[in-house]
Write a protein that holds these residues in place. Structure first.
Motif, PDB file in Angstrom:
ATOM      1  N   ALA A 122      32.104  39.882 -60.739  1.00  0.00           N
ATOM      2  CA  ALA A 122      33.447  40.149 -60.204  1.00  0.00           C
ATOM      3  C   ALA A 122      34.343  40.502 -61.390  1.00  0.00           C
ATOM      4  O   ALA A 122      33.951  41.274 -62.271  1.00  0.00           O
ATOM      5  N   SER A 123      35.514  39.945 -61.457  1.00  0.00           N
ATOM      6  CA  SER A 123      36.427  40.173 -62.585  1.00  0.00           C
ATOM      7  C   SER A 123      37.551  39.163 -62.474  1.00  0.00           C
ATOM      8  O   SER A 123      37.903  38.726 -61.366  1.00  0.00           O
ATOM      9  N   VAL A 124      38.139  38.834 -63.617  1.00  0.00           N
ATOM     10  CA  VAL A 124      39.294  37.951 -63.578  1.00  0.00           C
ATOM     11  C   VAL A 124      40.428  38.628 -62.788  1.00  0.00           C
ATOM     12  O   VAL A 124      41.306  37.948 -62.243  1.00  0.00           O
ATOM     13  N   ALA A 125      40.355  39.944 -62.677  1.00  0.00           N
ATOM     14  CA  ALA A 125      41.350  40.675 -61.860  1.00  0.00           C
ATOM     15  C   ALA A 125      41.327  40.194 -60.416  1.00  0.00           C
ATOM     16  O   ALA A 125      42.351  40.200 -59.730  1.00  0.00           O
ATOM     17  N   GLY A 126      40.150  39.757 -59.955  1.00  0.00           N
ATOM     18  CA  GLY A 126      40.027  39.268 -58.585  1.00  0.00           C
ATOM     19  C   GLY A 126      40.648  37.896 -58.392  1.00  0.00           C
ATOM     20  O   GLY A 126      40.903  37.484 -57.259  1.00  0.00           O
ATOM     21  N   LYS A 127      40.871  37.181 -59.491  1.00  0.00           N
ATOM     22  CA  LYS A 127      41.531  35.874 -59.393  1.00  0.00           C
ATOM     23  C   LYS A 127      43.028  36.001 -59.624  1.00  0.00           C
ATOM     24  O   LYS A 127      43.823  35.286 -59.028  1.00  0.00           O
ATOM     25  N   GLU A 128      43.384  36.899 -60.548  1.00  0.00           N
ATOM     26  CA  GLU A 128      44.777  36.975 -60.987  1.00  0.00           C
ATOM     27  C   GLU A 128      45.561  38.117 -60.351  1.00  0.00           C
ATOM     28  O   GLU A 128      46.773  38.016 -60.209  1.00  0.00           O
ATOM     29  N   GLY A 129      44.870  39.214 -60.016  1.00  0.00           N
ATOM     30  CA  GLY A 129      45.553  40.416 -59.533  1.00  0.00           C
ATOM     31  C   GLY A 129      46.154  41.177 -60.700  1.00  0.00           C
ATOM     32  O   GLY A 129      47.255  40.876 -61.147  1.00  0.00           O
ATOM     33  N   ASN A 130      45.407  42.151 -61.230  1.00  0.00           N
ATOM     34  CA  ASN A 130      45.922  42.939 -62.350  1.00  0.00           C
ATOM     35  C   ASN A 130      46.975  43.920 -61.867  1.00  0.00           C
ATOM     36  O   ASN A 130      46.748  44.633 -60.878  1.00  0.00           O
ATOM     37  N   PRO A 131      48.127  43.994 -62.556  1.00  0.00           N
ATOM     38  CA  PRO A 131      49.099  45.010 -62.174  1.00  0.00           C
ATOM     39  C   PRO A 131      48.508  46.407 -62.372  1.00  0.00           C
ATOM     40  O   PRO A 131      47.690  46.617 -63.268  1.00  0.00           O
ATOM     41  N   ASN A 132      48.876  47.331 -61.529  1.00  0.00           N
ATOM     42  CA  ASN A 132      48.406  48.728 -61.587  1.00  0.00           C
ATOM     43  C   ASN A 132      46.922  48.872 -61.279  1.00  0.00           C
ATOM     44  O   ASN A 132      46.285  49.855 -61.653  1.00  0.00           O
ATOM     45  N   ALA A 133      46.345  47.866 -60.641  1.00  0.00           N
ATOM     46  CA  ALA A 133      44.925  47.939 -60.278  1.00  0.00           C
ATOM     47  C   ALA A 133      44.690  47.138 -59.000  1.00  0.00           C
ATOM     48  O   ALA A 133      43.813  46.272 -58.942  1.00  0.00           O
ATOM     49  N   ALA A 134      45.492  47.401 -57.980  1.00  0.00           N
ATOM     50  CA  ALA A 134      45.384  46.631 -56.731  1.00  0.00           C
ATOM     51  C   ALA A 134      44.044  46.864 -56.047  1.00  0.00           C
ATOM     52  O   ALA A 134      43.476  45.927 -55.459  1.00  0.00           O
ATOM     53  N   HIS A 135      43.538  48.097 -56.120  1.00  0.00           N
ATOM     54  CA  HIS A 135      42.248  48.395 -55.477  1.00  0.00           C
ATOM     55  C   HIS A 135      41.138  47.581 -56.130  1.00  0.00           C
ATOM     56  O   HIS A 135      40.342  46.925 -55.474  1.00  0.00           O
ATOM     57  N   TYR A 136      41.112  47.600 -57.452  1.00  0.00           N
ATOM     58  CA  TYR A 136      40.087  46.876 -58.224  1.00  0.00           C
ATOM     59  C   TYR A 136      40.244  45.362 -58.015  1.00  0.00           C
ATOM     60  O   TYR A 136      39.268  44.652 -57.771  1.00  0.00           O
ATOM     61  N   SER A 137      41.480  44.876 -58.102  1.00  0.00           N
ATOM     62  CA  SER A 137      41.734  43.438 -57.941  1.00  0.00           C
ATOM     63  C   SER A 137      41.323  42.971 -56.547  1.00  0.00           C
ATOM     64  O   SER A 137      40.697  41.909 -56.385  1.00  0.00           O
TER      65      SER A 137
END
Ligand code: NAD
Length: 250
Positions: free
Chosen positions: A143-158
């Motif tokens: 997965a990615s830490v983006a899936g836990k935190e929600g990266n700005p400018n990457a909503a699709h990926y998050s």
């Protein structure tokens, strides 16, 4: 022999032709496993196979993880080649383009969710019956830490990676009494070609948020995944393992 020994294990690694997937393949081969690299990039697959083949049995399949027929055919071919499948590493993924959520291109949204989330579902759908038939298995989803935190400018990926975390938890529970552990890894930035899809500004921002003040190495990701693929990982399932250099939040 210890429980990290992967002798007699046969591992599917999606996106195994380069980057983190390639390092995982190298690691699992060094631990005694046979590997099947599944990737959409055939030229990169053949080059990876040529480099890894001295380490053990390397099978390859040209697979698009977004295709039900492609993933099913690859699962059948891999099981026919090795006789069984015991390990699955869902690693194939893309970052997509960076943009504010309301400015994201809908086609880009669908493509990222299709590869990064639906792809994991389709590979699990095609391979889990083989793991059940084997009576033992390990599944590791990148997965990615983006899936836990929600990266700005990457909503699709998050959103896709948050979905992978949810899928991991559901599947872990479904298989909890089947001798199959299902876990996921949530890396911060690991140095690979995927960074080429991002702007320098985005890359600098992400590094600035990592307390160790550096990106991770593919070998560091492969080390954790190697343990999660082993019999030593026996009482963790449906779990999320950070790989973030101490990073708390974006
Ligand atoms: P990479 O771009 O170096 O490699 C990804 C591989 O996936 C490539 O070989 C590519 O051909 C393959 N792939 C892409 N679409 C595919 C498809 N439809 N079907 C089959 N294969 C496909 O990427 P990486 O940096 O090694 O990332 C691997 C995984 O780790 C991804 O899921 C990524 O989201 C995740 N991740 C990476 C980082 C990082 O900083 N590198 C951080 C967190 C999570």
């Amino acid at each position: 022999m210890n429980n990290l020994d992967l002798t007699n294990q046969t591992a599917v690694i999606t996106g195994g032709a380069r980057g983190i997937g390639y390092a995982i393949a190298q690691r699992l081969l060094q631990s005694g496993a046979s590997v099947s690299l599944w990737d959409v990039d055939d030229a990169a697959l053949q080059s990876a196979k040529a480099k890894l083949t001295s380490l053990g049995d390397v099978h390859t399949a040209k697979v698009d993880v977004t295709s039900e027929s492609s993933t099913q055919a690859a699962a059948d071919a891999t099981a026919a080649h090795f006789g069984y499948i015991s390990v699955v590493v869902n690693n194939a993924g893309i970052a997509g383009t960076n943009a504010k959520t309301w400015e994201l291109d809908v086609t880009d949204w669908r493509r990222v969710v299709d590869i990064d989330l639906t792809g994991v579902f389709l590979v699990c759908r095609a391979t889990i019956p083989y793991l059940l038939k084997n009576g033992y298995g390990r599944v590791v989803n990148i997965a990615s830490v983006a899936g836990k935190e929600g990266n700005p400018n990457a909503a699709h990926y998050s959103a896709a990676k948050a979905g992978v975390i949810g899928l991991t938890k559901s599947l872990g529970k479904e298989l909890a009494t089947s001798n199959i552990c299902v876990n996921c890894v949530t890396p911060a930035v690991i140095e690979t070609d995927i960074l080429k899809q991002l702007t320098q500004q985005h890359i600098d921002y992400m590094r600035s948020k990592i307390p160790m003040n550096r990106f991770g190495k593919v070998e560091e990701a492969a080390s954790l995944v190697g343990w999660l693929c082993s019999a030593d990982c026996s009482f963790s399932t449906g779990a999320v393992f950070d790989l973030t250099g101490g990073r708390a939040t974006y």
